[in-house]
Enzyme design. Structure first.
Site, mmCIF file in Angstrom:
data_model
loop_
_atom_site.group_PDB
_atom_site.id
_atom_site.type_symbol
_atom_site.label_atom_id
_atom_site.label_comp_id
_atom_site.label_asym_id
_atom_site.label_seq_id
_atom_site.Cartn_x
_atom_site.Cartn_y
_atom_site.Cartn_z
ATOM 1 N N ILE A 98 0.882 -1.168 0.000
ATOM 2 C CA ILE A 98 0.000 0.000 0.000
ATOM 3 C C ILE A 98 0.920 1.218 0.000
ATOM 4 O O ILE A 98 1.924 1.259 0.721
ATOM 5 C CB ILE A 98 -0.897 0.010 1.273
ATOM 6 C CG1 ILE A 98 -1.793 -1.247 1.343
ATOM 7 C CG2 ILE A 98 -1.738 1.284 1.345
ATOM 8 C CD1 ILE A 98 -2.823 -1.389 0.245
ATOM 9 N N GLU A 109 6.147 -14.891 2.237
ATOM 10 C CA GLU A 109 7.309 -14.636 3.082
ATOM 11 C C GLU A 109 7.235 -13.192 3.559
ATOM 12 O O GLU A 109 6.837 -12.314 2.789
ATOM 13 C CB GLU A 109 8.625 -14.786 2.305
ATOM 14 C CG GLU A 109 8.954 -16.203 1.897
ATOM 15 C CD GLU A 109 8.612 -16.468 0.438
ATOM 16 O OE1 GLU A 109 8.422 -15.499 -0.321
ATOM 17 O OE2 GLU A 109 8.510 -17.651 0.060
ATOM 18 N N TYR A 164 -1.445 -10.236 8.508
ATOM 19 C CA TYR A 164 -1.595 -11.622 8.057
ATOM 20 C C TYR A 164 -2.179 -12.496 9.176
ATOM 21 O O TYR A 164 -3.030 -13.355 8.922
ATOM 22 C CB TYR A 164 -0.249 -12.185 7.569
ATOM 23 C CG TYR A 164 0.344 -11.416 6.402
ATOM 24 C CD1 TYR A 164 -0.463 -10.993 5.353
ATOM 25 C CD2 TYR A 164 1.694 -11.110 6.347
ATOM 26 C CE1 TYR A 164 0.074 -10.278 4.284
ATOM 27 C CE2 TYR A 164 2.231 -10.395 5.280
ATOM 28 C CZ TYR A 164 1.420 -9.975 4.261
ATOM 29 O OH TYR A 164 1.933 -9.266 3.206
#
Ligand SMILES: CC(C)(COP(=O)(O)OP(=O)(O)OC[C@H]1O[C@@H](n2cnc3c(N)ncnc32)[C@H](O)[C@@H]1OP(=O)(O)O)[C@@H](O)C(=O)NCCC(=O)NCCS
Length: 151
Positions: free
Chosen positions: A72, A102, A114
């Site tokens: 972003i 990763e 995440y």
């Protein structure tokens, strides 16, 4: 906000953001390969009023949905845009069984994002990055296939 496929014409702008954000930025050649050749690749752009505010490169390789690049634009970070974008990206998983990525061990914000989506660290790769930093390999196992799949 709108999501569309990244094309070669977008690369000048994408590379400016990439170089602002990442210590080891992808090269123009790498992006060119993704937008013109990679049969497994889905290069995506997030736009607001015609401006690029984020992008992602994902690879759908058989059972694996690999998030290879995800960003972003700095001035839009921390405003939940990454959350919305990641949700849209994951809806493109088709029949993949799991997502994999990763991330730098020091990247608290990305790891937090995440984890919010159910990714778990499954292994660590020491000295994965050029500056010697460790990569966390994070995985999210999908329990169901999304109803709509747009590529
Ligand atoms: C990582 C990135 C994509 C996240 O997008 P974003 O729009 O900034 O993130 P959001 O505002 O949606 O925040 C997402 C979540 O990050 C987590 N988070 C944010 N700041 C955090 C911090 N300091 N520590 C831990 N988790 C944090 C939270 O879980 C947050 O969700 P919540 O606000 O609902 O609790 C974006 O910051 C970015 O492009 N960073 C630079 C490039 C990068 O690191 N890409 C990922 C490479 S693997």
């Amino acid at each position: 906000m709108q999501i569309r496929r990244m094309t070669e014409k977008d690369l000048d702008q994408v590379l400016i953001i990439e170089q602002q954000i990442f210590p080891d930025p992808w090269s123009r050649k790498s992006f060119e390969y993704e937008v013109t050749q990679n049969a497994f690749g889905i290069p995506l752009l997030l736009e607001k009023a015609g401006d690029i505010i984020g992008y992602a490169i994902v690879w759908r390789v058989y059972e694996e949905f690999h998030i290879a690049n995800f960003a972003i634009k700095p001035e839009y970070q921390g405003k939940k845009i990454g959350t919305q974008f990641l949700e849209s990206i994951l809806s493109l998983r088709g029949s993949c069984k799991f997502a994999l990525l990763e991330v730098r061990e020091s990247n608290d914000r990305a790891i937090g994002l995440y984890e919010k989506f159910g990714f778990k660290t499954i292994l660590k790769r020491p000295r994965y990055y050029r500056n010697g930093e460790t990569a966390l390999v994070m995985q999210k196992i999908f329990s169901e296939t999304p109803q709509t799949v747009n590529k």
